[in-house]
Every structure is written in structure tokens, then in C-alpha cells.
Design an enzyme around this catalytic site. Sequence first.
Site, PDB file in Angstrom:
ATOM      1  N   ARG A 120       0.848  -1.183   0.000  1.00 16.64           N
ATOM      2  CA  ARG A 120       0.000   0.000   0.000  1.00 16.64           C
ATOM      3  C   ARG A 120       0.889   1.240   0.000  1.00 16.64           C
ATOM      4  O   ARG A 120       1.908   1.273   0.692  1.00 16.64           O
ATOM      5  CB  ARG A 120      -0.924   0.040   1.230  1.00 16.64           C
ATOM      6  CG  ARG A 120      -2.118  -0.903   1.150  1.00 16.64           C
ATOM      7  CD  ARG A 120      -3.140  -0.469   0.087  1.00 16.64           C
ATOM      8  NE  ARG A 120      -4.293  -1.360   0.022  1.00 16.64           N
ATOM      9  CZ  ARG A 120      -4.404  -2.415  -0.785  1.00 16.64           C
ATOM     10  NH1 ARG A 120      -3.426  -2.713  -1.621  1.00 16.64           N
ATOM     11  NH2 ARG A 120      -5.509  -3.143  -0.793  1.00 16.64           N
ATOM     12  N   ASP A 171       4.534  -0.340  -6.903  1.00 16.08           N
ATOM     13  CA  ASP A 171       3.273  -0.636  -7.582  1.00 16.08           C
ATOM     14  C   ASP A 171       2.161   0.214  -6.980  1.00 16.08           C
ATOM     15  O   ASP A 171       1.043   0.219  -7.484  1.00 16.08           O
ATOM     16  CB  ASP A 171       2.926  -2.121  -7.435  1.00 16.08           C
ATOM     17  CG  ASP A 171       1.681  -2.495  -8.218  1.00 16.08           C
ATOM     18  OD1 ASP A 171       1.633  -2.152  -9.427  1.00 16.08           O
ATOM     19  OD2 ASP A 171       0.746  -3.080  -7.640  1.00 16.08           O
ATOM     20  N   GLU A 198      -2.126   7.878  -4.642  1.00 18.63           N
ATOM     21  CA  GLU A 198      -2.404   7.307  -5.964  1.00 18.63           C
ATOM     22  C   GLU A 198      -3.854   7.446  -6.416  1.00 18.63           C
ATOM     23  O   GLU A 198      -4.147   7.343  -7.604  1.00 18.63           O
ATOM     24  CB  GLU A 198      -2.028   5.813  -5.978  1.00 18.63           C
ATOM     25  CG  GLU A 198      -2.968   4.921  -5.151  1.00 18.63           C
ATOM     26  CD  GLU A 198      -2.550   3.449  -5.148  1.00 18.63           C
ATOM     27  OE1 GLU A 198      -1.360   3.172  -4.938  1.00 18.63           O
ATOM     28  OE2 GLU A 198      -3.426   2.591  -5.349  1.00 18.63           O
ATOM     29  N   HIS A 211      -0.702   0.087  -9.610  1.00 17.06           N
ATOM     30  CA  HIS A 211      -1.453  -0.869  -8.781  1.00 17.06           C
ATOM     31  C   HIS A 211      -1.893  -2.072  -9.637  1.00 17.06           C
ATOM     32  O   HIS A 211      -3.066  -2.412  -9.731  1.00 17.06           O
ATOM     33  CB  HIS A 211      -2.672  -0.196  -8.132  1.00 17.06           C
ATOM     34  CG  HIS A 211      -3.018  -0.815  -6.819  1.00 17.06           C
ATOM     35  ND1 HIS A 211      -3.195  -0.084  -5.664  1.00 17.06           N
ATOM     36  CD2 HIS A 211      -3.203  -2.106  -6.463  1.00 17.06           C
ATOM     37  CE1 HIS A 211      -3.474  -0.900  -4.672  1.00 17.06           C
ATOM     38  NE2 HIS A 211      -3.485  -2.130  -5.123  1.00 17.06           N
TER      39      HIS A 211
HETATM   40  P1  NAD Z   1      -1.692 -11.349   4.855  1.00 16.44           P
HETATM   41  O1  NAD Z   1      -2.737 -10.898   5.816  1.00 16.44           O
HETATM   42  O2  NAD Z   1      -1.644 -12.778   4.462  1.00 16.44           O
HETATM   43  O3  NAD Z   1      -0.238 -10.961   5.433  1.00 16.44           O
HETATM   44  C1  NAD Z   1       0.063  -9.725   6.007  1.00 16.44           C
HETATM   45  C2  NAD Z   1       1.166  -9.964   7.030  1.00 16.44           C
HETATM   46  O4  NAD Z   1       1.569  -8.696   7.548  1.00 16.44           O
HETATM   47  C3  NAD Z   1       0.698 -10.824   8.221  1.00 16.44           C
HETATM   48  O5  NAD Z   1       1.606 -11.865   8.457  1.00 16.44           O
HETATM   49  C4  NAD Z   1       0.659  -9.821   9.367  1.00 16.44           C
HETATM   50  O6  NAD Z   1       0.964 -10.407  10.638  1.00 16.44           O
HETATM   51  C5  NAD Z   1       1.741  -8.841   8.943  1.00 16.44           C
HETATM   52  N1  NAD Z   1       1.666  -7.573   9.638  1.00 16.44           N
HETATM   53  C6  NAD Z   1       0.581  -6.912  10.118  1.00 16.44           C
HETATM   54  N2  NAD Z   1       0.942  -5.801  10.746  1.00 16.44           N
HETATM   55  C7  NAD Z   1       2.295  -5.743  10.663  1.00 16.44           C
HETATM   56  C8  NAD Z   1       3.264  -4.827  11.123  1.00 16.44           C
HETATM   57  N3  NAD Z   1       2.912  -3.736  11.845  1.00 16.44           N
HETATM   58  N4  NAD Z   1       4.563  -5.068  10.870  1.00 16.44           N
HETATM   59  C9  NAD Z   1       4.932  -6.176  10.169  1.00 16.44           C
HETATM   60  N5  NAD Z   1       4.065  -7.094   9.715  1.00 16.44           N
HETATM   61  C10 NAD Z   1       2.758  -6.865   9.959  1.00 16.44           C
HETATM   62  O7  NAD Z   1      -1.845 -10.402   3.596  1.00 16.44           O
HETATM   63  P2  NAD Z   1      -1.309 -10.672   2.114  1.00 16.44           P
HETATM   64  O8  NAD Z   1      -2.352 -11.370   1.329  1.00 16.44           O
HETATM   65  O9  NAD Z   1       0.066 -11.221   2.180  1.00 16.44           O
HETATM   66  O10 NAD Z   1      -1.261  -9.168   1.567  1.00 16.44           O
HETATM   67  C11 NAD Z   1      -0.363  -8.213   2.104  1.00 16.44           C
HETATM   68  C12 NAD Z   1      -0.734  -6.828   1.601  1.00 16.44           C
HETATM   69  O11 NAD Z   1      -0.504  -6.763   0.197  1.00 16.44           O
HETATM   70  C13 NAD Z   1      -2.236  -6.482   1.731  1.00 16.44           C
HETATM   71  O12 NAD Z   1      -2.523  -5.961   3.016  1.00 16.44           O
HETATM   72  C14 NAD Z   1      -2.432  -5.438   0.659  1.00 16.44           C
HETATM   73  O13 NAD Z   1      -2.232  -4.165   1.216  1.00 16.44           O
HETATM   74  C15 NAD Z   1      -1.301  -5.716  -0.333  1.00 16.44           C
HETATM   75  N6  NAD Z   1      -1.817  -6.143  -1.650  1.00 16.44           N
HETATM   76  C16 NAD Z   1      -1.453  -5.429  -2.736  1.00 16.44           C
HETATM   77  C17 NAD Z   1      -1.916  -5.816  -3.989  1.00 16.44           C
HETATM   78  C18 NAD Z   1      -1.526  -5.064  -5.235  1.00 16.44           C
HETATM   79  O14 NAD Z   1      -2.135  -5.267  -6.300  1.00 16.44           O
HETATM   80  N7  NAD Z   1      -0.515  -4.209  -5.211  1.00 16.44           N
HETATM   81  C19 NAD Z   1      -2.748  -6.925  -4.125  1.00 16.44           C
HETATM   82  C20 NAD Z   1      -3.076  -7.658  -2.989  1.00 16.44           C
HETATM   83  C21 NAD Z   1      -2.605  -7.268  -1.737  1.00 16.44           C
END
Ligand code: NAD
Length: 329
Positions: A234, A258, A263, A295
Site C-alpha cells: 500500500r 506498484d 495514488e 497498482h
Molecule cells: P496477509 O494478511 O496474508 O499478510 C500480512 C502480514 O503482515 C501478516 O503476516 C501480518 O501479521 C503482517 N503484519 C501486520 N501488521 C504488521 C506490522 N505492523 N509489521 C509487520 N508485519 C505486519 O496479507 P497478504 O495477502 O500477504 O497481503 C499483504 C498486503 O498486500 C495487503 O494488506 C495489501 O495491502 C497488499 N496487496 C497489494 C496488492 C496489489 O495489487 N498491489 C494486491 C493484494 C494485496
Amino acid sequence: MIKIAFFDTKEYDKKLFDEYNKNYGYNITYFKSILNIETAPLTKGFDVVCIFVHDKIDEQTLKILENNGIKLIALRCAGFNNVDLEHKGNIKVVRVPQYSPYAVAEHAVALLLNITRKLYKSYQRTRKYNFTLDGLMGFDIHGKTVGVIGTGKIGKVFIQIMKGFGTNVIAYDLFKDESASKEIGFEYVSLDELYEKSDIISLHCPLTPETENIINKQSINKMKDGVVLINCSRGKLVDTNSLIKEMETGKIGGVGLDVYEDEDEFFLRDMTNSYKRDKNLSILLSMPNLIITSHQAFFTKEALNKIASDTLQNIKEVLDGIECKNELK
Ligand code: NAD
């Protein structure tokens, strides 16, 4: 018949959802605009709204949705930082937590390789029939230390790929996945140690109050000179002003984004013929060794099919009163 208002929709959303909706028979209306306080009145007469990453569902917007009889907000994405869950009242909220961690992790790797091998630059050259190599020297990813912040679904896939490159992976997460650490072969360290030791840092944690601007002047100053930073998570995880300043000093060696802090008015839109510009975005785009995609990380055939099928299934489960595992409470 259940009426669903889709917001921030593109042609590809319409095509896919119309196909999957053949199994559900919902009455879908596709709006191009995002859902926010200004467009919320459009939801009158609908039962459900379906939104994406740039819609803004704050407290006031939620009030309008509630008054208009909206029962459910269905996010067709994983992140849900754009919905004020504290004020959702009786409105249910669902999301698609996992559609393809491979799509996002592979995109992060694509950005990384673009930076380490300057592919964005060589592509521009060879298109003009310039086949020189000056200025294109890269570096091996093999043997480097890669720091991963957030070892959830996407972070773990990214780590697996990085292990295949022969890197040493260190990671930070609020909740350690010790079995994955043993199985995949990476080590959990403190954030400070991650900043200090990593040649490459990739962000895979969600946007929360704790992670907002986690990459700022202080954290960047703890990093190695020439560090490469990748953000496919994000935009607001990175303080753009600090990023620009530290790129200017040469502290940061390369950046693959990305997502971008501000954005919303630009990404996923064609602004070619608009005079609207964002100062920091323009500065970033003028930087060498920086690549920005819009994105796009989620945007694979596999991911989009799963998003469409899971979103409609989430909606069905909630409307049928069945326990939905993807409901946010
Ligand atoms: P997920 O919930 O499986 O994993 C997120 C991880 O981050 C978890 O292990 C959690 O414990 C950890 N976390 C939470 N707070 C934290 C902190 N303060 N410090 C360190 N780690 C922390 O989620 P995911 O499916 O792996 O997705 C991760 C992120 O990717 C999503 O939240 C989303 O913002 C982003 N995303 C981006 C796109 C894109 O197109 N660019 C697409 C999907 C997801």
C-alpha cells in the site's frame, strides 16, 4: 431480485463479473466512479455495494449507505484499509483475502529485476535501435540479503522466490510464522536489524495505523547505502517526501513501486490528456532507477477469475445468512 452497485469498474470487471454472475443471477449496475461521500447517494435502491481499493468508505459515507438500505459492502480485493470498520453499524463487510499471492509476489520480483538489471532503460534504448550498454550495469541478486516486512501469504511466496535466487532472507512480522521460517529457510529479526542488513527490502504488510509511513526518514537512515526498496503493498507505507529526499542523496539505490501514497486520483486512470499532476509523483517519475506500475500487481488472469468467483460467493453466503469466512467483523 438482489441489486448490486459496482463502483470503480473497468471493462475487464464487467466482462468477468457478468460471466460469473450467470450462476447467481444478481442485478448488477456498473458505475465508473469510485464510491465516496459524493457518490454514495447513487446507492439508493440497491442492496449491496461492491468496491475496490480506491473507494473511500468513511463514517459519513457509511451513514448514507445505511440510510439507503445497503446491507453489505463486498470488497473485491484483499486490503480493507479504505473501509471504516468501526462505524459500519449493521452493514456487513466481506473481502477476498486470498486470490493469488503469486500474482503480487511475482510482480514484486518483476519490479526488482527491472531495477537490478535496468530493464526499463534498455527497453527504451533498443526500441530506438540503440544497442549500447553504457549505464546499464546491474548487480546480481544472488548472494544478497533480502529483508521482507510482512510474512503473510504474499510475503511468504516472495521469500520462496527469493530463496530460489540464492539470497539470504531476513524478515519482520508482528506474528512470526516459525514453521514457515524453518521450512522455507529465513530468519526473523527486529525491524532495526532488517533495515541495517538488507540490500533489498520488500514490503508485504497491510496498511494499519502502525505501518503507515513505516518507511520514513528515520528508517531509511538505518538502511544500507544503495538499498533497493520494493513496495507492492500500500502506498501509504512509504513517506514519499522522505523517499524523494533520500533518493536525492543517493542513500536509496533503486525503487520499485506498484503503489503510491496519493495514488487515488491517478492510478488505474488514463491521465495523459489531463493537466492534473501530482508534484511528488512527477518528481518520482523523473528519477533514474525507479519504476512505477499502476497498482497492477494483482492483475493476472488467475487472480481476476478468483476475485470474481469469490466476491459473488461471499455475497451469496451473507445474503443467505450462511457463516462467511471472509466477513470482516
Ligand atoms: P496477509 O494478511 O496474508 O499478510 C500480512 C502480514 O503482515 C501478516 O503476516 C501480518 O501479521 C503482517 N503484519 C501486520 N501488521 C504488521 C506490522 N505492523 N509489521 C509487520 N508485519 C505486519 O496479507 P497478504 O495477502 O500477504 O497481503 C499483504 C498486503 O498486500 C495487503 O494488506 C495489501 O495491502 C497488499 N496487496 C497489494 C496488492 C496489489 O495489487 N498491489 C494486491 C493484494 C494485496
